[in-house]
Design a protein around this motif. Structure first.
Motif, PDB file in Angstrom:
ATOM      1  N   ASP A  21       0.802  -1.270  -0.316  1.00  0.00           N
ATOM      2  CA  ASP A  21       0.405   0.264   0.100  1.00  0.00           C
ATOM      3  C   ASP A  21       0.964   0.839  -0.044  1.00  0.00           C
ATOM      4  O   ASP A  21      -0.164   2.234  -0.996  1.00  0.00           O
ATOM      5  N   ASN A  22       2.168   1.279   0.578  1.00  0.00           N
ATOM      6  CA  ASN A  22       2.682   2.605   0.952  1.00  0.00           C
ATOM      7  C   ASN A  22       3.902   2.128  -0.743  1.00  0.00           C
ATOM      8  O   ASN A  22       5.056   3.184  -0.513  1.00  0.00           O
ATOM      9  N   ASN A  23       3.407   1.282  -0.944  1.00  0.00           N
ATOM     10  CA  ASN A  23       4.763   1.481  -2.818  1.00  0.00           C
ATOM     11  C   ASN A  23       6.092   0.635  -2.302  1.00  0.00           C
ATOM     12  O   ASN A  23       6.799   1.311  -3.017  1.00  0.00           O
ATOM     13  N   ASN A 116     -12.077   1.850   0.127  1.00  0.00           N
ATOM     14  CA  ASN A 116     -11.877   3.271   0.443  1.00  0.00           C
ATOM     15  C   ASN A 116     -10.850   3.529   1.105  1.00  0.00           C
ATOM     16  O   ASN A 116      -9.865   2.774   0.926  1.00  0.00           O
ATOM     17  N   GLU A 117     -11.025   4.925   1.571  1.00  0.00           N
ATOM     18  CA  GLU A 117      -9.439   4.454   2.559  1.00  0.00           C
ATOM     19  C   GLU A 117      -9.417   3.563   3.906  1.00  0.00           C
ATOM     20  O   GLU A 117      -7.490   3.505   3.572  1.00  0.00           O
ATOM     21  N   SER A 118      -9.659   3.321   4.130  1.00  0.00           N
ATOM     22  CA  SER A 118      -9.329   2.255   5.365  1.00  0.00           C
ATOM     23  C   SER A 118     -10.028   0.933   4.860  1.00  0.00           C
ATOM     24  O   SER A 118      -9.948   0.138   5.865  1.00  0.00           O
ATOM     25  N   ARG A 119     -10.625   0.643   3.840  1.00  0.00           N
ATOM     26  CA  ARG A 119     -10.976  -0.939   3.132  1.00  0.00           C
ATOM     27  C   ARG A 119     -10.077  -1.546   2.123  1.00  0.00           C
ATOM     28  O   ARG A 119     -10.400   0.176   1.002  1.00  0.00           O
ATOM     29  N   ALA A 197     -19.800   0.692   6.565  1.00  0.00           N
ATOM     30  CA  ALA A 197     -19.225   1.731   7.612  1.00  0.00           C
ATOM     31  C   ALA A 197     -19.406   2.651   8.870  1.00  0.00           C
ATOM     32  O   ALA A 197     -18.909   2.363   9.849  1.00  0.00           O
ATOM     33  N   ALA A 198     -21.514   2.740   8.867  1.00  0.00           N
ATOM     34  CA  ALA A 198     -21.593   2.663  10.362  1.00  0.00           C
ATOM     35  C   ALA A 198     -21.397   1.562  11.285  1.00  0.00           C
ATOM     36  O   ALA A 198     -20.792   2.575  12.550  1.00  0.00           O
TER      37      ALA A 198
END
Length: 815
Positions: A21-23, A116-119, A197-198
């Protein structure tokens, strides 16, 4: 005690994903190799290692690592990486076989809204696999199968731009409005995404059963399955696992994604059953030899307006106003196993009993709590239980679940027993009497009557409203994107069909923020280039260079534009810039070759064009430019080889078909030249030059009437084309229709007033019409414009009654 290899491998997997994810590919590759050492027989470990190798550019190593599990189809990730590596290595059949064997793992997968940003979802879904299958089929030269795969991918994910571009390049007839529209699957997956998400933000809230099932499936499988279909095949007449949910969403008993499963059960063994989901996307077959895919069953389309404002009852979050049947508290706890456990024995259910007590099986959520309280005829609760019951009552009223941290209440205070409208419906526990009271049943009965007559209390703001608001915003955003993509796709489809004027109009109608981007400006420049308006095309390419000076895509077209404009300095500067950006790009070498060609250094230009095709063997335009240079050197056999290589790389590259026709025309093979010109015109029916070439060949074949039809059509397509109108005038003159020919030349005189050919032909027509004064003026203008032909023009002027040889009888003079 030392940790088990399983726990160590779990930590390594997390580290691999972190570095991916951080390349940080080198770190990820090193960690993946450590993971394989811990789990040498794990397909998941092999997938991660192969994926890291593929991302790092080690294609052959990735192919070897992913082959054991990927070729058998036992692991979706391995099969996907194996197919991608096979595409790079040219082993197309191996990749297609691997994807087909793993079909049971991906055909029902849909991860729309799961990123998304967290999944993240590290395994591909059906749309991604189908897009890759399309690329493999295209590389395997089976365009029909490629079109079917791309259409199926777009049906599942309309934002799969690679698939849409593949359909455009294949010449398929695509219905853009049927691709970029809101589907029921998008709406449903948006609801699921927001509710999940909720759930992550508030673990204590109660989720509907459908979402809970999806949540549990995500724990059982690293990538959650499609919530609309069963993940296993059913036999007989049994319904699919989640068919009730699908019926509520779509009014049918089957999801789009279940089509492959049903076909498999019916014994279909075709390698591509996804064509059944292509309803409405493809209007017909591709251009030329591509046949029309089999029709799919008619499926009722639903728009956003058909979807009710509120989601189905099973999707609503827990609150005091639920319309669906209430779930047992113990069942809720079992489903949402990640909710916090009760922390004190004073926690009670809504009836005041411990959580292990059974609830009434029917009634609404609020009715269930009241009936349970009325049935509570046991020992009156203590003061502590009264306090806990009140806290539980308040929590239930606010839509909260038991187990959520609530601030501890103060000591109980003796209150009057008279119930009023401000308290009825808000306090739902039956533990309101003083300790030791024996009239609990009386109080409950009286309160029930009072509550029945009391007006309903407006519900407090709950998570359901927040979720609905978020879903509506997401759906509005998706609809906006669908509209934007639909307009861009319509323009792209027009450009791929060479309807350039329509494409330009659609591109110009885009919002300025979208239009003023390198990609859109490049497409507009290409549209002007295809129309032969090179000066206008140059303006847009200059703007592209200003916005993205390091862009390489489509710069070979810009170099050709500069070649046509005879801009030697600008072309040389562009070639220098491109080679400094990436000396191994075919576009850079193409620009250098065009620069040498403009300086008439054909041998140097050929070397550069050959270098471009060495760097990219599928670079069709490089082969075509080689053919043009061979024609300039009159090496016709080599030109034929170059053009055939371009056609092999891209069957719809009309420039190569035109080149083949030009070679056969120069060799005197008029019939074969006509066939190739017609093939090119079938691909690009709006190109006036191709139509003129067909007319010229027909004239050589002694079919002047058919040639005149071609010239007339060319003049209609390009009214300002001097070449088309000049050839039409000459054809009319040869057919003995001098006045019609003169009318065409008078129009052409205003278009190109400095062309000596036009004035000389006008003089001959005036001579035929016995208008000697006009003939002398026309010959005089021709003499002033072209002094080199003075001898022929003077002879024509001195003897107007004699026919002289036409010095401008060569077709190349107007090219």
């Amino acid at each position: 005690m030392a940790p088990s290899p399983t726990h160590i491998a779990s930590q390594l997997r997390q580290l691999v994903y972190y570095h991916l994810d951080n390349n940080l590919l080198k770190n990820a590759l090193f960690l993946a190799s450590r993971l394989v050492a811990y789990e040498p027989r794990s397909a998941e470990a092999a997938y991660l290692l192969a994926y890291c190798q593929l991302q790092s550019g080690f294609v052959k190593a990735a192919w070897d690592i992913s082959r054991p599990a990927g070729a058998r189809g036992s692991h979706l990730g391995c099969s996907y990486v194996f197919a991608q590596a096979s595409l790079e290595l040219g082993r197309f059949v191996d990749g297609l076989t691997a994807l087909e064997k793993s079909k049971h793992l991906w055909q029902n997968r849909n991860t729309w809204g799961q990123h998304n940003e967290s999944r993240r979802q590290h395994l591909p879904d059906a749309a991604a696999v189908l897009c890759l299958k399309g690329k493999l089929w295209k590389a395997h030269k089976d365009i029909d199968q490629a079109v079917e795969s791309w259409a199926a991918a777009l049906k599942l994910n309309p934002f799969m731009w690679d698939a849409f571009m593949g359909l455009c390049e294949a010449g398929a007839k695509v219905s853009v409005p049927n691709v970029y529209k809101m589907s029921t699957e998008m709406i449903a997956m948006t609801h699921v995404s927001q509710q999940q998400a909720a759930k992550i933000e508030n673990p204590s809230m109660t989720l509907p059963a459908a979402v809970s099932q999806t949540h549990n499936a995500s724990h059982a499988n690293p990538a959650p399955a499609d919530p609309f279909v069963s993940t296993h095949k059913q036999s007989g007449h049994s319904q699919l696992g989640n068919s009730v949910l699908w019926e509520k969403l779509n009014g049918s008993k089957m999801s789009v994604n279940t089509t492959g499963t049903v076909l498999d059960e019916e014994g279909s063994n075709t390698p591509s059953t996804e064509v059944e989901v292509n309803e409405g996307i493809l209007q017909g077959g591709a251009v030329n030899h591509y046949h029309e895919p089999p029709p799919a069953p008619v499926r009722k389309a639903k728009s956003t307006a058909d979807v009710p404002a509120d989601p189905p009852p099973r999707w609503k979050t827990g609150s005091t106003r639920l319309k669906a049947k209430a779930k047992v508290a113990s069942d809720d706890t079992a489903v949402l196993h990640d909710a916090p456990a009760p922390t004190a024995p004073s926690k009670r259910t809504v009836s005041g009993q411990p959580t292990s007590m059974a609830h009434a099986p029917s009634g609404t959520a609020e009715g269930t709590r009241r009936s349970n309280r009325l049935l509570n005829t046991g020992r009156p609760p203590s003061t502590s239980s009264t306090t806990g019951s009140k806290i539980s009552s308040l929590a239930n009223t606010l839509g909260l679940r038991e187990g959520r941290d609530i601030k501890k209440a103060k000591a109980p205070v003796v209150r009057p027993r008279t119930a009023n409208t401000s308290t009825v419906g808000r306090v739902v526990s039956g533990n309101r009497t003083r300790t030791g009271s024996t009239d609990a049943m009386d109080v409950d009965t009286k309160e029930q009557r009072t509550a029945a007559n009391a007006p309903p209390v407006p519900p407090l703001p709950s998570s359901k409203l927040r979720i609905e608001s978020a879903v509506n915003k997401d759906l509005e955003a998706i609809q906006t994107l669908l509209d934007l993509f639909g307009r861009i796709a319509s323009a792209q489809l027009c450009l791929s069909n060479y309807d350039c004027q329509t494409a330009i109009q659609i591109y110009n109608s885009l919002p300025s923020a979208q239009r003023e981007t390198p990609y859109i400006l490049t497409q507009i420049g290409k549209a002007y280039y295809e129309q032969g308006q090179y000066a206008d095309a140059e303006k847009f390419f200059i703007r592209v260079r200003q916005l993205a000076p390091n862009r390489l895509e489509d710069m070979e077209v810009y170099s050709t534009v500069l070649w046509h404009l005879k801009s030697e300095i600008e072309l040389a500067y562009l070639a220098h810039e491109l080679i400094s950006i990436d000396r191994l790009s075919p576009q850079a070498w193409c620009a250098i070759g065009n620069s040498f060609s403009l300086q008439r250094e054909h041998e140097q230009a050929l070397k550069c064009f050959k270098r471009s095709t060495q760097l990219d063997p599928q670079f069709a335009y490089g082969y075509t430019l080689q053919g043009h240079e061979y024609i300039a050197n009159e090496e016709f056999e080599k030109a034929l080889e170059a053009y055939r290589a371009a056609v092999a790389a891209d069957g719809r590259h009309y420039n190569a078909w035109y080149g083949l026709g030009k070679v056969y025309e120069k060799m005197g093979k008029w019939g074969i030249a006509e066939q190739h010109y017609r093939t090119a015109a079938k691909i690009n029916p709006t190109n006036a030059v191709l139509i003129c070439c067909i007319g010229l060949v027909l004239e050589r074949l002694k079919h002047p009437e058919k040639a005149l039809q071609m010239y007339t059509r060319a003049c209609t397509l390009a009214p300002n084309s001097a070449l088309s109108r000049f050839k039409k005038a000459r054809c009319l003159m040869s057919l003995g229709r001098p006045r019609e020919a003169l009318a065409e030349l008078l129009i052409l005189r205003d278009v190109v007033p400095d062309e000596a050919n036009v004035w000389f032909l006008m003089g001959r027509l005036y001579k035929t019409l016995r208008e000697k004064g006009n003939a002398v003026r026309a010959f005089t203008m021709a003499l002033n414009l072209d002094p080199k032909a003075a001898q022929y023009i003077k002879d024509a002027m001195e003897s107007l009654d004699d026919e002289e040889e036409d010095p401008y009888d060569q077709d190349e003079d107007m090219d």
